[in-house]
Design a protein around this motif. Sequence first.
Motif, short mmCIF file in Angstrom:
data_model
loop_
_atom_site.label_atom_id
_atom_site.label_comp_id
_atom_site.label_asym_id
_atom_site.label_seq_id
_atom_site.Cartn_x
_atom_site.Cartn_y
_atom_site.Cartn_z
N ILE A 1 0.82 -1.27 0.02
CA ILE A 1 -0.09 0.05 -0.05
C ILE A 1 0.86 1.13 0.00
N SER A 2 2.03 1.12 0.28
CA SER A 2 2.94 2.22 0.49
C SER A 2 3.88 2.32 -0.68
N ALA A 3 3.90 1.29 -1.78
CA ALA A 3 4.67 1.34 -2.80
C ALA A 3 4.52 2.52 -3.74
N GLU A 4 3.31 3.00 -3.90
CA GLU A 4 2.89 4.03 -4.71
C GLU A 4 3.05 5.60 -3.84
N SER A 5 3.91 5.51 -2.74
CA SER A 5 4.54 6.48 -2.07
C SER A 5 5.95 6.41 -2.18
N LYS B 1 16.70 2.17 5.34
CA LYS B 1 16.23 2.06 4.09
C LYS B 1 14.61 2.38 4.01
N ILE B 2 14.00 1.97 5.23
CA ILE B 2 12.63 2.15 5.20
C ILE B 2 12.20 3.68 5.73
N ALA B 3 12.88 3.84 6.67
CA ALA B 3 12.79 5.26 7.48
C ALA B 3 13.26 6.27 6.61
N ASN C 1 -4.06 -7.03 -4.83
CA ASN C 1 -2.76 -7.33 -4.93
C ASN C 1 -2.57 -7.60 -6.35
N PRO C 2 -1.64 -7.06 -7.23
CA PRO C 2 -1.48 -7.20 -8.61
C PRO C 2 -0.77 -8.74 -8.80
N GLU C 3 -0.48 -9.39 -7.52
CA GLU C 3 0.18 -10.73 -7.85
C GLU C 3 -0.95 -11.48 -6.83
N LYS D 1 -7.11 -7.68 -9.03
CA LYS D 1 -5.35 -7.50 -9.42
C LYS D 1 -4.98 -6.18 -9.81
N ALA D 2 -5.27 -5.26 -8.81
CA ALA D 2 -5.04 -3.77 -9.13
C ALA D 2 -4.22 -3.22 -8.05
N LYS D 3 -3.63 -1.92 -8.34
CA LYS D 3 -3.06 -1.31 -7.41
C LYS D 3 -3.87 -0.88 -6.23
N ALA D 4 -3.22 -0.64 -5.06
CA ALA D 4 -3.87 -0.12 -3.85
C ALA D 4 -4.76 1.17 -4.17
N PRO E 1 9.98 1.21 -0.91
CA PRO E 1 10.37 -0.20 -1.41
C PRO E 1 9.45 -1.14 -0.64
N THR E 2 8.99 -2.16 -1.20
CA THR E 2 8.24 -3.33 -0.34
C THR E 2 9.42 -4.22 -0.12
N TYR E 3 9.10 -5.36 0.48
CA TYR E 3 10.36 -6.27 0.95
C TYR E 3 10.36 -7.44 -0.32
N ARG E 4 8.95 -7.87 -0.52
CA ARG E 4 8.87 -8.80 -1.55
C ARG E 4 8.07 -8.46 -2.71
N GLY E 5 7.68 -9.18 -3.71
CA GLY E 5 6.96 -8.67 -4.85
C GLY E 5 7.98 -8.12 -5.83
P1 NAD Z 1 5.86 -7.47 1.17
O1 NAD Z 1 7.07 -6.60 0.85
O2 NAD Z 1 6.21 -9.06 1.83
O3 NAD Z 1 4.76 -7.78 0.17
C1 NAD Z 1 4.40 -6.71 -0.69
C2 NAD Z 1 3.18 -7.08 -1.40
O4 NAD Z 1 2.58 -5.91 -2.03
C3 NAD Z 1 3.42 -7.85 -2.62
O5 NAD Z 1 2.63 -9.02 -2.49
C4 NAD Z 1 3.38 -7.28 -3.93
O6 NAD Z 1 2.80 -7.99 -5.02
C5 NAD Z 1 2.22 -6.23 -3.50
N1 NAD Z 1 2.19 -4.82 -3.94
C6 NAD Z 1 3.20 -4.20 -4.59
N2 NAD Z 1 2.76 -3.13 -5.11
C7 NAD Z 1 1.49 -2.92 -4.78
C8 NAD Z 1 0.64 -2.10 -5.06
N3 NAD Z 1 0.55 -0.72 -5.62
N4 NAD Z 1 -0.79 -2.19 -4.79
C9 NAD Z 1 -1.06 -3.18 -3.94
N5 NAD Z 1 -0.28 -4.22 -3.82
C10 NAD Z 1 1.16 -4.11 -4.39
O7 NAD Z 1 5.15 -6.88 2.53
P2 NAD Z 1 4.52 -7.26 3.79
O8 NAD Z 1 3.53 -8.48 3.39
O9 NAD Z 1 3.86 -6.21 4.42
O10 NAD Z 1 5.51 -8.04 4.74
C11 NAD Z 1 6.80 -7.63 5.05
C12 NAD Z 1 7.07 -6.96 6.37
O11 NAD Z 1 7.92 -5.97 5.83
C13 NAD Z 1 6.06 -6.43 7.19
O12 NAD Z 1 6.48 -7.08 8.45
C14 NAD Z 1 6.48 -4.80 7.29
O13 NAD Z 1 6.50 -4.39 8.59
C15 NAD Z 1 7.71 -4.79 6.48
N6 NAD Z 1 7.89 -3.63 5.65
C16 NAD Z 1 7.40 -2.43 5.73
C17 NAD Z 1 7.51 -1.40 5.08
C18 NAD Z 1 6.53 -0.17 5.39
O14 NAD Z 1 6.42 0.18 6.44
N7 NAD Z 1 6.24 0.59 4.26
C19 NAD Z 1 8.04 -1.58 3.68
C20 NAD Z 1 8.84 -2.73 3.55
C21 NAD Z 1 8.80 -3.91 4.59
#
Ligand code: NAD
Length: 259
Positions: free
Chosen positions: A27-31, A74-76, A230-232, A245-248, A34-38
Amino acid sequence: MGFVLPAELATRLRAARSIGVITGAGISAESGIPTYRGKGGIYDDPEQGDRTIEALSAPTLRTDPDRAWQAIAKIAGAASGAQPNAAHHALVEIERKVERFVLLTQNVDGFHAAAGTRNLIDIHGDTFKLLCMKCGRRGDLSREPDIEPCIQTIVATGKAPRCECGGTIRPDVVFFGEMLPEAKVQRLHDEFYHRVPDVVISVGTSNMFPYIVQPVLIAAQQGRLTVEINPEETEISGYVAYHLKAKAGEALTAIAAAL
Ligand code: NAD
Ligand code: ZN
């Protein structure tokens, strides 16, 4: 153009009196965080992923706090220069429109609180909230210069911040291998298990933790409406009534408008 909600889903959403939402890094990717996975996540390279998990673990925090802080930075660091996006704002609007609302987030970026969500369970904490590991003093990474650290200094020096007492300061977040805070777990159980919401929406999470998956599965079992955004594909995709399968941002904006 733009995202259109299935008509039947819109009708069922309008009938809901309570909505529970679960969010992850997506949900924060569009801000720009970086996500952890995906796709585009910082674990894209699995070895790098293992190193990050090790860096963000309780033992590393004790033995090598500088390394732990370099990973946190990295996140902060990304979050300190960024803003909540359309998805965070749409959730605030949804809370205003429905009788009962609860938001469970795994994110530590503080965006839900900044956007104005009220009934929030930030189960993993907030990376901008600080805690001295020696004297227990609390502070704020961005707003209290007397507790010293500021995120730019940490990014530049790669050093863990220190308290006036000499102790190491940690962020008030749950590290890998640490227990979840009891009071928040209690609230999660109350909001999602004892009073199962009419609708449960899971957004932008890879569903790695059982306490994130369970509320969705329980809602599905009890015949409540379940939605994944979730797009995935993830482990819950086969169990929800609707996998969007859309963006948040686009999906939640459409849901807020439909209510
Ligand atoms: P994750 O990184 O494991 O997974 C992210 C998911 O988001 C993926 O499945 C991906 O397909 C999906 N995604 C990517 N872009 C998207 C979009 N625009 N709209 C909707 N979905 C989208 O994240 P997680 O499941 O939250 O678990 C990881 C852990 O990492 C958590 O414990 C969290 O605390 C931490 N984390 C937090 C942040 C943050 O605070 N912003 C960032 C990275 C990791
Ligand atoms: Zn101290």
